[in-house]
Design a protein around this motif. Structure first.
Motif, PDB file in Angstrom:
ATOM      1  N   LEU A  92       0.825  -1.212   0.000  1.00  0.00           N
ATOM      2  CA  LEU A  92       0.000   0.000   0.000  1.00  0.00           C
ATOM      3  C   LEU A  92       0.860   1.262   0.000  1.00  0.00           C
ATOM      4  CD1 LEU A  92      -2.822  -1.086   2.458  1.00  0.00           C
ATOM      5  CD2 LEU A  92      -2.973  -0.836  -0.021  1.00  0.00           C
ATOM      6  N   ARG A  93       2.027   1.191   0.650  1.00  0.00           N
ATOM      7  CA  ARG A  93       2.949   2.334   0.597  1.00  0.00           C
ATOM      8  C   ARG A  93       3.400   2.558  -0.838  1.00  0.00           C
ATOM      9  NH1 ARG A  93       5.025   0.394   5.470  1.00  0.00           N
ATOM     10  NH2 ARG A  93       6.690  -0.730   4.443  1.00  0.00           N
ATOM     11  N   GLN A  94       3.637   1.439  -1.558  1.00  0.00           N
ATOM     12  CA  GLN A  94       4.039   1.553  -2.960  1.00  0.00           C
ATOM     13  C   GLN A  94       2.907   2.133  -3.803  1.00  0.00           C
ATOM     14  OE1 GLN A  94       5.487  -2.234  -4.254  1.00  0.00           O
ATOM     15  NE2 GLN A  94       7.117  -2.270  -2.724  1.00  0.00           N
ATOM     16  N   ARG A  95       1.653   1.730  -3.468  1.00  0.00           N
ATOM     17  CA  ARG A  95       0.512   2.284  -4.206  1.00  0.00           C
ATOM     18  C   ARG A  95       0.489   3.805  -4.069  1.00  0.00           C
ATOM     19  NH1 ARG A  95      -3.486   4.927  -3.206  1.00  0.00           N
ATOM     20  NH2 ARG A  95      -5.398   4.976  -4.416  1.00  0.00           N
TER      21      ARG A  95
END
Lengths: 293, 293
Positions: free
Chosen positions: B78-81
Protein backbone atom coordinates in the motif's frame (compact mmCIF):
# COMPACT_ATOMS: atom_id res chain seq x y z
CA UNK A 1 -13.87 -45.75 53.45
CA UNK A 2 -16.84 -43.46 53.40
CA UNK A 3 -14.58 -40.37 53.17
CA UNK A 4 -12.58 -41.99 50.38
CA UNK A 5 -15.71 -42.80 48.41
CA UNK A 6 -16.88 -39.30 48.92
CA UNK A 7 -13.55 -37.92 47.63
CA UNK A 8 -13.58 -40.23 44.59
CA UNK A 9 -17.10 -39.09 43.78
CA UNK A 10 -16.03 -35.43 44.13
CA UNK A 11 -13.04 -35.96 41.85
CA UNK A 12 -15.19 -37.66 39.22
CA UNK A 13 -17.79 -34.88 39.39
CA UNK A 14 -15.13 -32.15 39.16
CA UNK A 15 -13.23 -33.79 36.33
CA UNK A 16 -16.43 -34.41 34.41
CA UNK A 17 -17.54 -30.80 34.78
CA UNK A 18 -14.13 -29.49 33.75
CA UNK A 19 -14.06 -31.74 30.68
CA UNK A 20 -17.51 -30.62 29.60
CA UNK A 21 -16.58 -26.95 30.09
CA UNK A 22 -13.33 -27.44 28.17
CA UNK A 23 -15.11 -29.15 25.29
CA UNK A 24 -17.67 -26.33 25.11
CA UNK A 25 -14.90 -23.73 25.27
CA UNK A 26 -12.83 -25.57 22.64
CA UNK A 27 -15.64 -25.78 20.12
CA UNK A 28 -16.82 -22.30 21.04
CA UNK A 29 -13.34 -20.88 20.42
CA UNK A 30 -12.94 -22.88 17.23
CA UNK A 31 -16.04 -21.23 15.83
CA UNK A 32 -15.62 -17.71 17.22
CA UNK A 33 -11.86 -17.09 17.22
CA UNK A 34 -9.54 -19.75 15.84
CA UNK A 35 -11.48 -20.49 12.69
CA UNK A 36 -11.88 -16.77 11.73
CA UNK A 37 -8.18 -16.20 12.45
CA UNK A 38 -7.36 -19.11 10.14
CA UNK A 39 -9.74 -17.90 7.43
CA UNK A 40 -8.44 -14.32 7.63
CA UNK A 41 -4.85 -15.55 7.84
CA UNK A 42 -5.27 -17.73 4.76
CA UNK A 43 -6.91 -14.88 2.84
CA UNK A 44 -4.15 -12.48 3.92
CA UNK A 45 -1.51 -14.95 2.74
CA UNK A 46 -3.31 -15.52 -0.57
CA UNK A 47 -3.54 -11.74 -1.06
CA UNK A 48 0.18 -11.50 -0.25
CA UNK A 49 0.84 -14.05 -3.00
CA UNK A 50 -0.99 -11.76 -5.43
CA UNK A 51 -4.48 -13.31 -5.44
CA UNK A 52 -5.97 -9.87 -5.05
CA UNK A 53 -9.51 -10.82 -6.01
CA UNK A 54 -9.66 -12.86 -2.76
CA UNK A 55 -12.06 -11.34 -0.23
CA UNK A 56 -12.62 -12.25 3.42
CA UNK A 57 -16.20 -12.75 4.50
CA UNK A 58 -16.94 -9.96 6.94
CA UNK A 59 -19.02 -11.30 9.83
CA UNK A 60 -20.34 -9.37 12.77
CA UNK A 61 -19.06 -6.01 13.99
CA UNK A 62 -16.63 -7.55 16.49
CA UNK A 63 -12.84 -7.51 16.49
CA UNK A 64 -12.68 -10.29 13.89
CA UNK A 65 -15.26 -8.64 11.65
CA UNK A 66 -13.35 -5.36 11.69
CA UNK A 67 -10.08 -7.15 10.97
CA UNK A 68 -11.66 -8.94 8.01
CA UNK A 69 -13.04 -5.63 6.75
CA UNK A 70 -9.65 -3.90 7.08
CA UNK A 71 -7.98 -6.72 5.16
CA UNK A 72 -10.54 -6.40 2.36
CA UNK A 73 -9.81 -2.65 2.18
CA UNK A 74 -6.10 -3.37 1.97
CA UNK A 75 -6.71 -5.90 -0.74
CA UNK A 76 -8.58 -3.28 -2.79
CA UNK A 77 -5.64 -0.89 -2.31
CA UNK A 78 -3.24 -3.57 -3.52
CA UNK A 79 -5.36 -4.19 -6.62
CA UNK A 80 -5.03 -0.45 -7.35
CA UNK A 81 -1.25 -0.69 -6.84
CA UNK A 82 -1.14 -3.42 -9.50
CA UNK A 83 -3.27 -1.35 -11.87
CA UNK A 84 -1.16 1.78 -11.32
CA UNK A 85 2.02 -0.16 -12.09
CA UNK A 86 0.76 -0.46 -15.69
CA UNK A 87 0.77 3.33 -16.03
CA UNK A 88 4.43 3.82 -15.10
CA UNK A 89 7.73 2.64 -16.57
CA UNK A 90 9.61 -0.39 -15.26
CA UNK A 91 12.27 1.98 -13.93
CA UNK A 92 9.63 3.95 -11.97
CA UNK A 93 8.29 0.71 -10.50
CA UNK A 94 11.77 -0.37 -9.42
CA UNK A 95 12.44 3.05 -7.87
CA UNK A 96 9.20 2.80 -5.86
CA UNK A 97 9.99 -0.78 -4.80
CA UNK A 98 13.48 0.25 -3.68
CA UNK A 99 12.10 3.08 -1.56
CA UNK A 100 8.41 3.94 -1.40
CA UNK A 101 9.40 7.42 -0.20
CA UNK A 102 10.71 8.45 -3.65
CA UNK A 103 12.52 11.77 -3.59
CA UNK A 104 13.03 13.91 -6.65
CA UNK A 105 16.59 13.99 -7.90
CA UNK A 106 18.82 12.84 -10.71
CA UNK A 107 22.14 11.28 -11.59
CA UNK A 108 24.16 11.05 -14.78
CA UNK A 109 24.13 7.79 -16.72
CA UNK A 110 25.05 6.72 -20.25
CA UNK A 111 22.25 5.05 -22.16
CA UNK A 112 20.49 4.81 -25.51
CA UNK A 113 17.18 6.57 -26.07
CA UNK A 114 14.68 5.57 -28.77
CA UNK A 115 11.80 7.69 -30.09
CA UNK A 116 9.22 6.33 -32.49
CA UNK A 117 6.14 8.00 -33.89
CA UNK A 118 3.28 6.91 -36.08
CA UNK A 119 3.16 8.89 -39.30
CA UNK A 120 -0.07 10.50 -40.37
CA UNK A 121 -1.87 9.39 -37.23
CA UNK A 122 -3.64 12.72 -36.78
CA UNK A 123 -5.17 12.65 -40.25
CA UNK A 124 -6.16 9.01 -39.68
CA UNK A 125 -7.78 9.85 -36.35
CA UNK A 126 -9.77 12.83 -37.66
CA UNK A 127 -12.09 10.77 -39.85
CA UNK A 128 -12.73 7.82 -37.53
CA UNK A 129 -14.81 6.97 -34.51
CA UNK A 130 -12.92 7.27 -31.18
CA UNK A 131 -13.25 3.54 -30.52
CA UNK A 132 -11.53 2.72 -33.82
CA UNK A 133 -8.86 5.40 -33.27
CA UNK A 134 -7.94 4.05 -29.83
CA UNK A 135 -8.14 0.41 -30.97
CA UNK A 136 -5.74 1.04 -33.83
CA UNK A 137 -3.42 3.20 -31.72
CA UNK A 138 -3.30 0.44 -29.10
CA UNK A 139 -2.52 -2.20 -31.72
CA UNK A 140 0.30 -0.10 -33.18
CA UNK A 141 1.76 0.83 -29.78
CA UNK A 142 1.43 -2.75 -28.47
CA UNK A 143 3.37 -4.07 -31.47
CA UNK A 144 6.17 -1.61 -30.76
CA UNK A 145 6.08 -2.17 -26.98
CA UNK A 146 6.54 -5.92 -27.54
CA UNK A 147 9.75 -5.27 -29.50
CA UNK A 148 11.04 -2.85 -26.84
CA UNK A 149 10.48 -5.46 -24.13
CA UNK A 150 12.01 -8.28 -26.20
CA UNK A 151 15.18 -6.23 -26.61
CA UNK A 152 15.41 -5.38 -22.90
CA UNK A 153 14.28 -1.76 -23.22
CA UNK A 154 11.99 0.15 -20.90
CA UNK A 155 9.12 2.29 -22.21
CA UNK A 156 9.67 5.70 -20.63
CA UNK A 157 6.40 7.16 -21.84
CA UNK A 158 3.84 7.45 -24.59
CA UNK A 159 3.05 10.94 -25.86
CA UNK A 160 0.00 10.53 -28.06
CA UNK A 161 1.16 8.40 -31.01
CA UNK A 162 4.80 8.75 -29.97
CA UNK A 163 6.76 6.25 -27.89
CA UNK A 164 9.93 6.98 -25.89
CA UNK A 165 12.08 4.11 -24.62
CA UNK A 166 15.36 3.76 -22.75
CA UNK A 167 17.99 1.03 -23.14
CA UNK A 168 20.62 0.62 -20.43
CA UNK A 169 23.05 -2.12 -19.45
CA UNK A 170 25.44 -4.19 -21.60
CA UNK A 171 25.10 -3.66 -25.34
CA UNK A 172 22.34 -1.03 -25.03
CA UNK A 173 23.32 0.64 -28.31
CA UNK A 174 23.03 -2.62 -30.30
CA UNK A 175 19.83 -3.72 -28.56
CA UNK A 176 18.21 -0.34 -29.20
CA UNK A 177 19.08 -0.38 -32.93
CA UNK A 178 17.94 -3.99 -33.26
CA UNK A 179 14.66 -3.06 -31.52
CA UNK A 180 14.25 -0.05 -33.83
CA UNK A 181 14.63 -2.17 -36.98
CA UNK A 182 12.32 -4.84 -35.50
CA UNK A 183 9.71 -2.15 -34.76
CA UNK A 184 9.73 -0.94 -38.37
CA UNK A 185 9.36 -4.54 -39.60
CA UNK A 186 6.60 -5.42 -37.10
CA UNK A 187 4.61 -2.28 -37.94
CA UNK A 188 5.05 -2.95 -41.67
CA UNK A 189 3.64 -6.46 -41.08
CA UNK A 190 0.47 -4.84 -39.69
CA UNK A 191 -0.23 -3.50 -43.17
CA UNK A 192 -1.35 -6.96 -44.34
CA UNK A 193 -4.95 -5.80 -43.87
CA UNK A 194 -4.41 -2.22 -45.04
CA UNK A 195 -6.88 -2.53 -47.93
CA UNK A 196 -9.58 -3.48 -45.48
CA UNK A 197 -8.64 -0.63 -43.16
CA UNK A 198 -7.87 1.89 -45.91
CA UNK A 199 -4.80 3.16 -44.08
CA UNK A 200 -1.11 2.35 -44.44
CA UNK A 201 0.67 2.55 -41.09
CA UNK A 202 4.33 3.48 -40.82
CA UNK A 203 6.60 4.71 -38.06
CA UNK A 204 9.76 6.81 -38.07
CA UNK A 205 12.36 5.93 -35.44
CA UNK A 206 15.26 7.95 -34.00
CA UNK A 207 17.94 6.41 -31.78
CA UNK A 208 20.76 8.19 -29.93
CA UNK A 209 23.26 7.36 -27.21
CA UNK A 210 24.83 9.65 -24.66
CA UNK A 211 25.04 10.86 -21.12
CA UNK A 212 21.65 11.79 -19.69
CA UNK A 213 20.31 12.79 -16.29
CA UNK A 214 17.95 10.09 -14.98
CA UNK A 215 15.66 10.46 -11.97
CA UNK A 216 12.30 11.51 -10.57
CA UNK A 217 11.48 15.03 -11.75
CA UNK A 218 8.50 17.36 -11.64
CA UNK A 219 6.35 18.50 -8.74
CA UNK A 220 6.32 16.92 -5.30
CA UNK A 221 2.88 15.39 -5.75
CA UNK A 222 3.22 14.67 -9.46
CA UNK A 223 6.54 13.35 -10.68
CA UNK A 224 7.90 11.63 -13.73
CA UNK A 225 10.77 9.15 -13.53
CA UNK A 226 12.53 9.94 -16.79
CA UNK A 227 15.69 11.06 -18.54
CA UNK A 228 16.57 14.56 -19.69
CA UNK A 229 19.50 16.02 -21.56
CA UNK A 230 20.87 16.89 -24.95
CA UNK A 231 21.21 13.20 -25.92
CA UNK A 232 17.46 12.75 -25.34
CA UNK A 233 16.59 15.83 -27.41
CA UNK A 234 18.80 14.63 -30.28
CA UNK A 235 17.04 11.23 -30.27
CA UNK A 236 13.69 13.06 -30.61
CA UNK A 237 15.08 15.22 -33.44
CA UNK A 238 16.39 12.13 -35.29
CA UNK A 239 12.89 10.63 -34.98
CA UNK A 240 11.44 13.78 -36.58
CA UNK A 241 14.05 13.56 -39.35
CA UNK A 242 13.26 9.90 -40.10
CA UNK A 243 11.03 9.30 -43.12
CA UNK A 244 8.18 6.76 -42.74
CA UNK A 245 9.72 3.30 -42.23
CA UNK A 246 13.20 4.68 -41.51
CA UNK A 247 15.49 4.20 -38.51
CA UNK A 248 17.91 7.12 -38.10
CA UNK A 249 20.75 7.08 -35.60
CA UNK A 250 23.82 9.09 -34.63
CA UNK A 251 27.46 8.16 -35.22
CA UNK A 252 27.90 7.55 -31.48
CA UNK A 253 25.21 4.88 -31.38
CA UNK A 254 26.12 3.31 -34.70
CA UNK A 255 29.83 2.93 -33.89
CA UNK A 256 29.14 1.43 -30.44
CA UNK A 257 26.43 -0.89 -31.81
CA UNK A 258 28.66 -2.41 -34.47
CA UNK A 259 30.66 -4.26 -31.78
CA UNK A 260 27.64 -6.32 -30.72
CA UNK A 261 25.23 -6.23 -33.62
CA UNK A 262 25.63 -8.12 -36.91
CA UNK A 263 22.00 -8.30 -38.01
CA UNK A 264 21.74 -4.74 -39.32
CA UNK A 265 23.65 -2.53 -41.68
CA UNK A 266 24.17 1.24 -41.63
CA UNK A 267 24.29 3.73 -44.46
CA UNK A 268 25.67 7.25 -43.93
CA UNK A 269 23.10 9.90 -44.92
CA UNK A 270 23.66 13.58 -45.65
CA UNK A 271 24.47 15.36 -42.35
CA UNK A 272 21.35 17.04 -40.97
CA UNK A 273 20.87 20.38 -39.26
CA UNK A 274 18.94 20.12 -35.99
CA UNK A 275 17.51 22.84 -33.76
CA UNK A 276 19.91 23.81 -30.99
CA UNK A 277 23.03 22.51 -32.80
CA UNK A 278 25.30 24.85 -34.75
CA UNK A 279 27.09 22.17 -36.82
CA UNK A 280 25.26 19.61 -38.97
CA UNK A 281 25.02 16.14 -37.38
CA UNK A 282 26.31 12.99 -39.08
CA UNK A 283 23.48 10.49 -39.24
CA UNK A 284 23.05 6.87 -40.30
CA UNK A 285 20.11 4.99 -41.69
CA UNK A 286 19.98 1.50 -40.21
CA UNK A 287 18.29 -1.42 -41.99
CA UNK A 288 18.13 -5.22 -41.64
CA UNK A 289 21.04 -6.98 -43.38
CA UNK A 290 19.91 -8.91 -46.43
CA UNK A 291 21.52 -12.11 -45.06
CA UNK A 292 20.08 -11.74 -41.52
CA UNK A 293 16.95 -13.49 -40.23
CA UNK B 1 -28.07 -35.07 56.05
CA UNK B 2 -24.77 -36.75 55.36
CA UNK B 3 -25.60 -37.19 51.63
CA UNK B 4 -26.61 -33.55 51.46
CA UNK B 5 -23.35 -32.40 53.00
CA UNK B 6 -21.47 -34.61 50.61
CA UNK B 7 -23.35 -33.10 47.64
CA UNK B 8 -22.70 -29.56 48.81
CA UNK B 9 -19.01 -30.35 49.17
CA UNK B 10 -18.98 -31.82 45.65
CA UNK B 11 -20.68 -28.77 44.16
CA UNK B 12 -18.23 -26.42 45.88
CA UNK B 13 -15.26 -28.46 44.68
CA UNK B 14 -16.61 -28.61 41.11
CA UNK B 15 -17.50 -24.94 40.96
CA UNK B 16 -14.09 -23.99 42.38
CA UNK B 17 -12.25 -26.09 39.85
CA UNK B 18 -14.31 -24.74 36.96
CA UNK B 19 -13.71 -21.14 38.06
CA UNK B 20 -9.97 -21.70 38.32
CA UNK B 21 -9.86 -23.37 34.89
CA UNK B 22 -11.94 -20.58 33.39
CA UNK B 23 -9.67 -17.89 34.85
CA UNK B 24 -6.58 -19.67 33.52
CA UNK B 25 -8.24 -20.07 30.10
CA UNK B 26 -9.40 -16.45 30.08
CA UNK B 27 -5.97 -15.01 30.79
CA UNK B 28 -4.33 -17.60 28.54
CA UNK B 29 -6.62 -16.64 25.66
CA UNK B 30 -6.17 -12.94 26.34
CA UNK B 31 -2.44 -13.35 25.88
CA UNK B 32 -2.36 -15.87 23.04
CA UNK B 33 -5.37 -15.02 20.87
CA UNK B 34 -7.55 -12.06 21.79
CA UNK B 35 -4.75 -9.61 22.44
CA UNK B 36 -2.90 -10.41 19.15
CA UNK B 37 -6.20 -10.17 17.26
CA UNK B 38 -6.78 -6.74 18.80
CA UNK B 39 -3.22 -5.60 18.06
CA UNK B 40 -3.39 -6.83 14.48
CA UNK B 41 -6.91 -5.46 14.09
CA UNK B 42 -5.88 -2.04 15.33
CA UNK B 43 -2.83 -2.02 13.06
CA UNK B 44 -4.96 -3.10 10.10
CA UNK B 45 -7.44 -0.32 10.83
CA UNK B 46 -4.65 2.25 11.20
CA UNK B 47 -3.16 1.10 7.89
CA UNK B 48 -6.62 1.37 6.35
CA UNK B 49 -6.77 4.98 7.56
CA UNK B 50 -3.52 5.61 5.68
CA UNK B 51 -0.96 5.26 8.48
CA UNK B 52 1.14 3.08 6.22
CA UNK B 53 4.32 3.28 8.29
CA UNK B 54 2.48 1.25 10.98
CA UNK B 55 3.89 -2.26 11.35
CA UNK B 56 2.57 -5.21 13.34
CA UNK B 57 5.06 -7.00 15.57
CA UNK B 58 5.45 -10.45 14.11
CA UNK B 59 5.59 -13.01 16.93
CA UNK B 60 6.04 -16.72 16.59
CA UNK B 61 5.42 -18.78 13.48
CA UNK B 62 1.84 -19.61 14.41
CA UNK B 63 -1.41 -18.54 12.77
CA UNK B 64 -1.25 -15.09 14.41
CA UNK B 65 2.40 -14.56 13.48
CA UNK B 66 1.69 -15.41 9.86
CA UNK B 67 -1.32 -13.10 9.83
CA UNK B 68 0.77 -10.25 11.27
CA UNK B 69 3.46 -10.90 8.66
CA UNK B 70 0.91 -10.90 5.81
CA UNK B 71 -0.51 -7.61 7.04
CA UNK B 72 2.96 -6.06 7.09
CA UNK B 73 3.50 -7.23 3.48
CA UNK B 74 0.18 -5.67 2.50
CA UNK B 75 1.14 -2.44 4.22
CA UNK B 76 4.36 -2.30 2.18
CA UNK B 77 2.34 -2.83 -1.00
CA UNK B 78 0.00 0.00 0.00
CA UNK B 79 2.95 2.33 0.60
CA UNK B 80 4.04 1.55 -2.96
CA UNK B 81 0.51 2.28 -4.21
CA UNK B 82 0.73 5.72 -2.58
CA UNK B 83 4.15 6.36 -4.12
CA UNK B 84 2.99 5.22 -7.58
CA UNK B 85 0.02 7.58 -7.40
CA UNK B 86 2.49 10.48 -7.57
CA UNK B 87 3.73 9.29 -10.97
CA UNK B 88 0.31 9.32 -12.65
CA UNK B 89 -2.27 12.01 -13.37
CA UNK B 90 -5.31 12.60 -11.16
CA UNK B 91 -7.49 11.25 -13.97
CA UNK B 92 -5.46 8.01 -14.09
CA UNK B 93 -5.84 7.62 -10.33
CA UNK B 94 -9.59 8.12 -10.53
CA UNK B 95 -9.84 5.60 -13.39
CA UNK B 96 -7.94 3.03 -11.31
CA UNK B 97 -10.08 3.75 -8.24
CA UNK B 98 -13.26 3.36 -10.29
CA UNK B 99 -12.14 -0.01 -11.62
CA UNK B 100 -8.77 -1.54 -10.81
CA UNK B 101 -9.13 -3.70 -13.91
CA UNK B 102 -8.53 -0.73 -16.26
CA UNK B 103 -9.18 -1.60 -19.88
CA UNK B 104 -7.76 0.37 -22.77
CA UNK B 105 -10.32 2.45 -24.61
CA UNK B 106 -11.41 5.98 -25.27
CA UNK B 107 -14.38 8.29 -25.51
CA UNK B 108 -14.90 11.75 -26.97
CA UNK B 109 -14.98 14.74 -24.63
CA UNK B 110 -14.63 18.49 -24.98
CA UNK B 111 -11.89 20.04 -22.88
CA UNK B 112 -9.06 22.55 -22.84
CA UNK B 113 -5.46 21.41 -23.18
CA UNK B 114 -2.47 23.45 -22.01
CA UNK B 115 1.16 22.95 -23.02
CA UNK B 116 4.00 24.86 -21.40
CA UNK B 117 7.72 24.54 -21.97
CA UNK B 118 10.79 26.07 -20.41
CA UNK B 119 12.77 28.08 -22.95
CA UNK B 120 16.48 27.43 -23.34
CA UNK B 121 16.42 24.63 -20.78
CA UNK B 122 18.72 22.41 -22.84
CA UNK B 123 21.44 25.05 -23.08
CA UNK B 124 21.03 25.71 -19.34
CA UNK B 125 21.33 22.02 -18.52
CA UNK B 126 24.41 21.41 -20.64
CA UNK B 127 26.75 23.49 -18.48
CA UNK B 128 25.51 22.44 -15.03
CA UNK B 129 25.85 19.54 -12.65
CA UNK B 130 22.93 17.07 -12.83
CA UNK B 131 21.88 17.85 -9.25
CA UNK B 132 21.50 21.55 -10.10
CA UNK B 133 19.73 20.77 -13.38
CA UNK B 134 17.15 18.56 -11.68
CA UNK B 135 16.75 20.96 -8.72
CA UNK B 136 16.03 23.89 -11.02
CA UNK B 137 13.76 21.84 -13.29
CA UNK B 138 11.80 20.68 -10.23
CA UNK B 139 11.45 24.25 -8.94
CA UNK B 140 10.21 25.47 -12.31
CA UNK B 141 7.81 22.55 -12.82
CA UNK B 142 6.55 22.74 -9.22
CA UNK B 143 5.72 26.45 -9.66
CA UNK B 144 3.70 25.62 -12.76
CA UNK B 145 2.06 22.53 -11.24
CA UNK B 146 0.83 24.63 -8.29
CA UNK B 147 -0.95 26.99 -10.70
CA UNK B 148 -2.48 24.09 -12.65
CA UNK B 149 -3.85 22.59 -9.42
CA UNK B 150 -5.13 25.94 -8.13
CA UNK B 151 -7.12 26.40 -11.32
CA UNK B 152 -8.60 22.89 -11.20
CA UNK B 153 -6.47 21.42 -13.97
CA UNK B 154 -4.90 17.97 -14.09
CA UNK B 155 -1.27 17.45 -15.13
CA UNK B 156 -1.44 14.88 -17.90
CA UNK B 157 2.32 14.44 -18.15
CA UNK B 158 5.75 15.98 -18.08
CA UNK B 159 7.94 15.48 -21.13
CA UNK B 160 11.37 16.71 -20.12
CA UNK B 161 10.98 20.45 -19.51
CA UNK B 162 7.49 20.43 -21.03
CA UNK B 163 4.23 20.17 -19.10
CA UNK B 164 0.88 19.04 -20.51
CA UNK B 165 -2.33 19.66 -18.55
CA UNK B 166 -6.04 19.10 -19.10
CA UNK B 167 -8.94 21.28 -17.90
CA UNK B 168 -12.45 19.82 -17.89
CA UNK B 169 -15.74 20.74 -16.24
CA UNK B 170 -17.52 24.10 -16.00
CA UNK B 171 -15.53 27.07 -17.29
CA UNK B 172 -12.54 24.98 -18.38
CA UNK B 173 -11.55 27.46 -21.10
CA UNK B 174 -11.39 30.40 -18.66
CA UNK B 175 -9.65 28.43 -15.92
CA UNK B 176 -7.03 27.18 -18.39
CA UNK B 177 -6.27 30.69 -19.69
CA UNK B 178 -6.16 32.10 -16.17
CA UNK B 179 -3.77 29.28 -15.18
CA UNK B 180 -1.62 29.99 -18.25
CA UNK B 181 -1.24 33.68 -17.38
CA UNK B 182 -0.60 32.79 -13.72
CA UNK B 183 2.12 30.34 -14.80
CA UNK B 184 3.92 33.02 -16.83
CA UNK B 185 3.72 35.42 -13.85
CA UNK B 186 4.84 32.81 -11.28
CA UNK B 187 7.79 31.73 -13.43
CA UNK B 188 8.76 35.38 -14.03
CA UNK B 189 8.77 35.86 -10.23
CA UNK B 190 11.40 33.09 -9.98
CA UNK B 191 13.82 35.41 -11.79
CA UNK B 192 14.28 37.49 -8.62
CA UNK B 193 17.53 35.58 -8.03
CA UNK B 194 18.55 35.35 -11.69
CA UNK B 195 21.80 37.30 -11.18
CA UNK B 196 22.86 34.76 -8.60
CA UNK B 197 21.90 31.87 -10.86
CA UNK B 198 23.06 33.50 -14.08
CA UNK B 199 20.01 32.29 -15.96
CA UNK B 200 16.74 33.96 -16.87
CA UNK B 201 13.88 31.44 -16.87
CA UNK B 202 10.85 31.88 -19.11
CA UNK B 203 8.10 29.62 -20.39
CA UNK B 204 5.96 29.70 -23.50
CA UNK B 205 2.38 28.47 -23.12
CA UNK B 206 -0.15 27.24 -25.69
CA UNK B 207 -3.82 26.67 -24.85
CA UNK B 208 -6.51 25.15 -27.06
CA UNK B 209 -10.04 23.80 -26.65
CA UNK B 210 -11.80 21.13 -28.63
CA UNK B 211 -13.09 17.61 -28.84
CA UNK B 212 -10.48 15.03 -27.89
CA UNK B 213 -10.42 11.29 -27.31
CA UNK B 214 -9.68 10.54 -23.66
CA UNK B 215 -8.82 7.13 -22.24
CA UNK B 216 -6.20 4.53 -21.39
CA UNK B 217 -4.00 3.92 -24.43
CA UNK B 218 -0.80 2.07 -25.22
CA UNK B 219 0.20 -1.53 -24.57
CA UNK B 220 -1.64 -3.92 -22.29
CA UNK B 221 1.08 -3.89 -19.64
CA UNK B 222 2.12 -0.27 -20.14
CA UNK B 223 -0.63 2.27 -20.65
CA UNK B 224 -1.04 6.00 -20.52
CA UNK B 225 -4.31 7.63 -19.49
CA UNK B 226 -4.27 10.64 -21.77
CA UNK B 227 -5.99 12.62 -24.50
CA UNK B 228 -5.30 12.50 -28.23
CA UNK B 229 -6.65 14.39 -31.18
CA UNK B 230 -6.21 17.38 -33.40
CA UNK B 231 -7.13 19.79 -30.57
CA UNK B 232 -4.25 18.41 -28.48
CA UNK B 233 -1.79 18.73 -31.36
CA UNK B 234 -2.86 22.34 -31.97
CA UNK B 235 -2.30 23.20 -28.29
CA UNK B 236 1.26 21.81 -28.60
CA UNK B 237 1.81 23.83 -31.81
CA UNK B 238 0.56 27.03 -30.14
CA UNK B 239 3.05 26.38 -27.32
CA UNK B 240 5.86 26.09 -29.90
CA UNK B 241 4.67 29.35 -31.51
CA UNK B 242 4.63 31.25 -28.19
CA UNK B 243 7.63 33.49 -27.55
CA UNK B 244 9.22 33.34 -24.06
CA UNK B 245 6.70 34.71 -21.54
CA UNK B 246 3.78 34.51 -23.98
CA UNK B 247 0.44 32.73 -23.70
CA UNK B 248 -1.02 31.91 -27.12
CA UNK B 249 -4.51 30.55 -27.61
CA UNK B 250 -7.00 29.78 -30.36
CA UNK B 251 -10.18 31.69 -31.18
CA UNK B 252 -12.28 28.78 -29.86
CA UNK B 253 -10.72 28.99 -26.38
CA UNK B 254 -10.62 32.79 -26.28
CA UNK B 255 -14.25 33.26 -27.24
CA UNK B 256 -15.50 30.67 -24.75
CA UNK B 257 -13.24 32.03 -21.96
CA UNK B 258 -14.53 35.58 -22.27
CA UNK B 259 -17.87 34.53 -20.76
CA UNK B 260 -16.27 33.54 -17.46
CA UNK B 261 -12.96 35.38 -17.32
CA UNK B 262 -12.52 39.11 -16.69
CA UNK B 263 -8.95 39.12 -15.33
CA UNK B 264 -7.18 38.77 -18.68
CA UNK B 265 -7.25 40.49 -22.02
CA UNK B 266 -6.67 39.12 -25.51
CA UNK B 267 -4.90 40.62 -28.49
CA UNK B 268 -5.32 39.14 -31.96
CA UNK B 269 -1.94 38.24 -33.49
CA UNK B 270 -1.08 37.57 -37.12
CA UNK B 271 -2.65 34.21 -38.13
CA UNK B 272 -0.02 31.47 -37.98
CA UNK B 273 0.63 28.50 -40.25
CA UNK B 274 0.90 25.20 -38.38
CA UNK B 275 1.97 21.77 -39.57
CA UNK B 276 -0.97 19.65 -40.64
CA UNK B 277 -3.30 22.62 -41.28
CA UNK B 278 -3.80 24.04 -44.76
CA UNK B 279 -5.28 27.41 -43.70
CA UNK B 280 -3.52 29.79 -41.28
CA UNK B 281 -4.94 29.70 -37.74
CA UNK B 282 -6.25 32.82 -35.96
CA UNK B 283 -4.43 33.15 -32.66
CA UNK B 284 -4.64 35.39 -29.60
CA UNK B 285 -2.06 36.52 -27.14
CA UNK B 286 -3.53 36.55 -23.63
CA UNK B 287 -2.17 38.81 -20.87
CA UNK B 288 -3.25 39.96 -17.40
CA UNK B 289 -5.55 42.99 -17.50
CA UNK B 290 -3.87 46.12 -16.17
CA UNK B 291 -6.75 46.64 -13.71
CA UNK B 292 -6.84 43.02 -12.48
CA UNK B 293 -5.14 41.70 -9.33
Amino acid sequence: MERRERRTETVIYSTGTVLVVLLILYFGLRITVLRPVQVIGRAAEAIGRGQLERAVEVGTGDEMGRLASSINDMSAGLRQRLALSKFVSGETLRAVERDSDVARGGKRARMTVLFSDIRGFTSFSESREPEEVVDMLNTWLQTQADQIREHGGDIDKFVGDELMARFAGPGHEGRALDAAVAIVEAVEALNADEHERGYHVAVGVGVNTGEVVIGAMGAEQRMDYTVIGDAVNLAARLCSAAKPGQVITSTETWQAAQATLDTVTGEALEPIVVKGKAAPIDVWRVTRRADAG
